[in-house]
Design a protein around this motif. Structure first.
Motif, short mmCIF file in Angstrom:
data_model
loop_
_atom_site.label_atom_id
_atom_site.label_comp_id
_atom_site.label_asym_id
_atom_site.label_seq_id
_atom_site.Cartn_x
_atom_site.Cartn_y
_atom_site.Cartn_z
N GLU A 184 3.51 37.32 45.36
CA GLU A 184 4.39 38.28 44.70
C GLU A 184 5.53 37.58 43.97
OE1 GLU A 184 7.15 42.25 45.67
OE2 GLU A 184 6.43 40.98 47.32
N ILE A 185 6.16 36.61 44.65
CA ILE A 185 7.28 35.88 44.05
C ILE A 185 6.80 35.10 42.82
CG2 ILE A 185 8.95 34.02 44.41
CD1 ILE A 185 9.09 34.95 47.36
N VAL A 186 5.66 34.42 42.97
CA VAL A 186 5.11 33.64 41.86
C VAL A 186 4.79 34.56 40.67
CG1 VAL A 186 3.12 32.28 41.09
CG2 VAL A 186 4.25 31.74 43.27
N GLY A 187 4.25 35.73 40.97
CA GLY A 187 3.93 36.69 39.91
C GLY A 187 5.16 37.11 39.14
N ILE A 188 6.25 37.34 39.86
CA ILE A 188 7.51 37.73 39.20
C ILE A 188 8.01 36.59 38.31
CG2 ILE A 188 9.95 38.25 39.62
CD1 ILE A 188 8.95 39.66 42.25
N LEU A 189 7.99 35.36 38.84
CA LEU A 189 8.49 34.22 38.07
C LEU A 189 7.64 33.99 36.82
CD1 LEU A 189 9.32 31.71 40.97
CD2 LEU A 189 10.95 33.00 39.56
N LYS A 190 6.32 34.08 36.95
CA LYS A 190 5.44 33.88 35.79
C LYS A 190 5.64 34.97 34.74
CE LYS A 190 1.57 31.36 37.91
NZ LYS A 190 0.13 31.47 38.28
N SER A 191 5.90 36.20 35.22
CA SER A 191 6.12 37.30 34.29
C SER A 191 7.43 37.12 33.52
CB SER A 191 6.13 38.62 35.06
OG SER A 191 6.47 39.69 34.22
N ARG A 192 8.46 36.68 34.25
CA ARG A 192 9.78 36.52 33.62
C ARG A 192 9.86 35.24 32.78
NH1 ARG A 192 14.60 36.34 37.19
NH2 ARG A 192 15.64 36.75 35.20
N PHE A 193 9.15 34.20 33.23
CA PHE A 193 9.25 32.89 32.57
C PHE A 193 7.83 32.37 32.30
CE2 PHE A 193 12.65 33.23 35.86
CZ PHE A 193 13.71 33.52 35.01
#
Length: 320
Positions: A184-193
């Motif tokens: 979940e955290i990785v998904g958020i970071l990839k989406s934002r950056f």
């Protein structure tokens, strides 16, 4: 069926496979054992070699002395660094004191250290996904100068993280995290950056992933799930969380069979059992035996991944 068995209530026990020791833990313990064998007692160990009281107590009985910091060690005896890894300042201090030291850092943790250093050399801002204060996180952040690595613990933190340069980011992770939470955290970071540099291979170690998958596979069938492991063990705590998410009605982390609360078993027909990566197999055997003393237990072992990974000992311990 004997009269004794007939008097016991039936109980299905689902035994998750794989469970217990991973290759990194096994290697770390062997390093301490071999050092004692070669150099005699005492051999000093900085911090718990792994997060398990039973392992630590057995090694103490063999001649290991566990200390919090290096300055508690004499300079004329070997010292071992724990499987979780240490900041670079620790071996540097040992070298300054001309100490003989053995690094039992898990090779998969060392891989994360190497990744972080590579990102730093290439000028990227580094995010570490992990739990503040965990020895592995302290060790990973300590590979680089203070302030270089930014720690993110939760999805909420990932949503509000503000980098210096969104186009020049990288992340690494603690090896013992929840696979689902980290995704979940990785998904958020990839989406934002979208330009964020990712690990060449998943940082969460094979053993953590395999044990979580094994618990997922059996927990839906369990009224109760018991995980053997230390409260200080991140990977053991994650197994309890995975069991609850997977459908177990209740789940508990226990050090060993003596910590069972039999009130947990009221109305229970099915129990799942696993162990964290630093828990020895004999503790599982003791737990199954304790359950069998009270219930007419049918033990069903799951068909999980068969692990064949091994890690070599430091050359100085094998070329003797």
């Amino acid at each position: 069926m004997s009269n004794l068995a007939a008097s016991k209530s039936p109980l299905k026990v689902y035994l998750a496979t794989p469970r217990g020791f991973c290759a990194g833990v096994d290697r770390a313990i062997q390093i301490v054992e071999r050092a004692i064998e070669l150099y005699g007692a005492p051999v000093y160990v900085r911090h718990e070699i792994v997060h398990n009281k039973h392992v630590v107590d057995r090694l103490k009985a063999l001649g290991a002395v566990f200390v919090k910091e290096l300055d508690q060690c004499p300079t004329d005896r070997p010292v071992v660094f724990s499987a979780h890894g240490v900041p670079k300042s620790v071996p540097a201090a040992a070298q300054n004191r001309k100490m003989f030291f053995l690094d039992a850092t898990c090779p998969l943790v060392s891989k994360v250290h190497v990744e972080a250093e590579r990102h730093h050399r290439e000028g990227r801002e580094i995010i570490l996904i992990g739990h503040a204060g965990h020895p592995e996180v302290v060790g990973t952040m300590g590979q680089l100068p203070d302030g270089v690595v930014r720690l993110i613990e939760t999805a909420d933190e990932a949503r509000v993280f503000t980098p210096v340069d969104p186009k020049n980011l990288a992340f690494v992770t603690q090896t013992t995290l929840s696979v689902d939470d980290t995704s979940e955290i990785v998904g958020i970071l990839k989406s934002r950056f979208p330009d964020i540099a990712v690990p060449h291979k998943e940082d969460i170690c094979y053993a953590t992933t395999n044990r979580q998958d094994a618990v997922k596979n059996v927990s839906a069938d369990c009224d109760l799930f018991l995980v053997i492991g230390s409260k200080a063990s991140s990977n053991s705590q994650r197994l309890v969380e995975v069991a609850l998410r997977g459908g177990a009605r209740a789940a508990h982390l226990i050090d060993d069979a003596s910590h069972i609360d039999w009130s947990w078993f009221e109305g229970v027909k099915t129990v799942g059992v696993s162990a964290g990566a630093s828990a020895p197999e004999n503790l599982i055997s003791d737990l199954i035996r304790a359950i069998g003393d009270v219930y007419d237990a049918e033990v069903i072992e799951s068909n999980g991944v068969q692990e064949t990974v091994t890690f070599k000992l430091p050359r100085v311990l094998t070329e003797v």
